[in-house]
Scaffold this active site. Sequence first.
Site, mmCIF file in Angstrom:
data_model
loop_
_atom_site.group_PDB
_atom_site.id
_atom_site.type_symbol
_atom_site.label_atom_id
_atom_site.label_comp_id
_atom_site.label_asym_id
_atom_site.label_seq_id
_atom_site.Cartn_x
_atom_site.Cartn_y
_atom_site.Cartn_z
ATOM 1 N N ASN A 79 9.786 106.741 26.769
ATOM 2 C CA ASN A 79 8.706 107.430 26.043
ATOM 3 C C ASN A 79 7.803 106.490 25.259
ATOM 4 O OD1 ASN A 79 10.895 106.983 24.310
ATOM 5 N ND2 ASN A 79 10.268 108.648 22.965
ATOM 6 N N GLU A 134 20.859 105.818 19.454
ATOM 7 C CA GLU A 134 19.725 106.616 18.957
ATOM 8 C C GLU A 134 19.425 107.640 20.035
ATOM 9 O OE1 GLU A 134 18.580 106.295 16.034
ATOM 10 O OE2 GLU A 134 19.411 104.363 15.456
ATOM 11 N N CYS A 143 10.924 111.210 20.187
ATOM 12 C CA CYS A 143 12.166 111.818 19.692
ATOM 13 C C CYS A 143 11.971 112.413 18.307
ATOM 14 C CB CYS A 143 13.274 110.779 19.678
ATOM 15 S SG CYS A 143 12.811 109.282 18.800
ATOM 16 N N GLU A 156 19.073 101.869 12.789
ATOM 17 C CA GLU A 156 18.274 100.704 13.125
ATOM 18 C C GLU A 156 17.304 100.458 11.972
ATOM 19 O OE1 GLU A 156 16.633 101.850 16.996
ATOM 20 O OE2 GLU A 156 18.242 100.700 17.936
#
Length: 478
Positions: free
Chosen positions: A150, A248, A282, A458
Amino acid sequence: MQQILNYINGEFRAPNGGGFLDNYNPATGSVYSQIPDSDASDVEAAVEAAKAAFPSWSALTREERSQHMLNVSKRITERLDELAEAESTDNGKPLWLAKRVDIPRASDNFKFFATAILHDSSELHDTDGKYLNYTLRQPIGVAGCISPWNLPLYLFTWKIAPALASGNTVVAKPSEVTPMTAFLLSQICNEVGFPKGVLNIVHGLGGKVGAAMTEHPDVPIISFTGGTETGKTIARTAAPMFKKLSLELGGKNPNIIFDDCDLDEALKTSLNSSFANQGQICLCGSRIYVQRGIYAEFKTKFVELVKEMKVGNPKLADVKLGAVVSKAHFDKILSYIELAKEEGGTVLCGGKEADTDMSGWFIEPTVIEGLPETCRTNQEEIFGPVVTIQPFDTEEEVLSYANGTKYGLASTIWTSNLTKAHRVAAQLHTGIVWVNCWLVRDLRTPFGGVKQSGVGREGGWEALRFFTEPKNICIPLS
Ligand code: NDP
């Protein structure tokens, strides 16, 4: 036709098996390049190269490592136009978006972690004046980085940069659906004389290349961004090998709009948070909850604005939504719209393939009303230009809706009452909460989700700590 190659030990290599996969331009629906259909033997070669490069890369001074990475960052900026064009062609996203956000962020990722290590520090614990304990943070070895389609170069570099900055060497796999800018990154590494074997990029299918990376005994640390189901598969393999894992994963993010908000701001930003990158971020807010007092007004104005959004050729400056990434994803999104109708939803706008002069995969931005909380449309990640909208009365009620999925990545709150904002933010089960804004991404902040949206964080020191192993050293003072 252009052929992408693997980048192993500083060399461009065809896959050992000799096979290539078709790579599509989502805006035209046609094949425009080919990528290596790599297998475990290519991963093996990449791991060997990364292992061989580890002693010298990890022994460089911080300044030397930093400088190598800054060279890459600078070259990404110099090739901005070309990289943005490639990202837009490969992914279907608007060119202006790739130019304004994706590629500058890729350069910033390298710059941020290259300079963060110059300002690093560690801990020391004094044990009653008798002993000193200090913490050494050492690189781990060969890091495996696997990223989705994405935000291709943006997320690829978001993993690679902290891994490299901390002194690890890397074997990385971009999504097979969007490999082009990762390939251009390997060219950039070559151009700037990045040390051989430090960053290795293996292209191909997740089930072959990604799985081989995850299974490899000499890759003790894996950073993965992608779907929750893939995350489970990776965790199943990595856990019994005791690998360090950062996952993630997916999201089903609530966007909560209280009746005391700045309505114009909430409308403007919700348009973006719903449909940016065709809803394929996301962090997009896919469930909009509006307090009943302003529900009708918000809904009417929102739908009007959505209908004005232009869908089409990603290369045009006035296009707001480009193509979705693949035919399979196009079919999946449309099938969710059909499901929403079956589940009793009313499509307020959109709901079908967009009418464009392109032959690729375009979907109208879609707003759906009238669905129960527990239905699949409100529970499962669609990851496209589709949002649901629903009224609520009380804070308690909206919190139960917002927290009522298996995901917990991000949420957004709109209110002018700061006390309420703090109260609601503290009760949301998500790793990130935006108040009166969306997608403000300071690279220093912890980034990640709870529940099935992931494990670990992260960003900033969190990433540098993930990619290092802390070692406590204890010495008596006398
Ligand atoms: P996938 O999980 O399908 O793929 C992600 C990457 O994993 C790809 O490179 C893929 O390869 C690879 N892969 C697939 N199977 C395996 C396997 N068995 N072992 C190792 N690697 C494998 O996700 P998508 O690419 O479809 O990306 C969309 C998803 O990513 C959404 O769910 C979205 O929410 C999530 N995402 C999460 C973010 C976050 O920060 N939390 C940010 C962005 C996206 P291949 O290309 O061949 O499939």
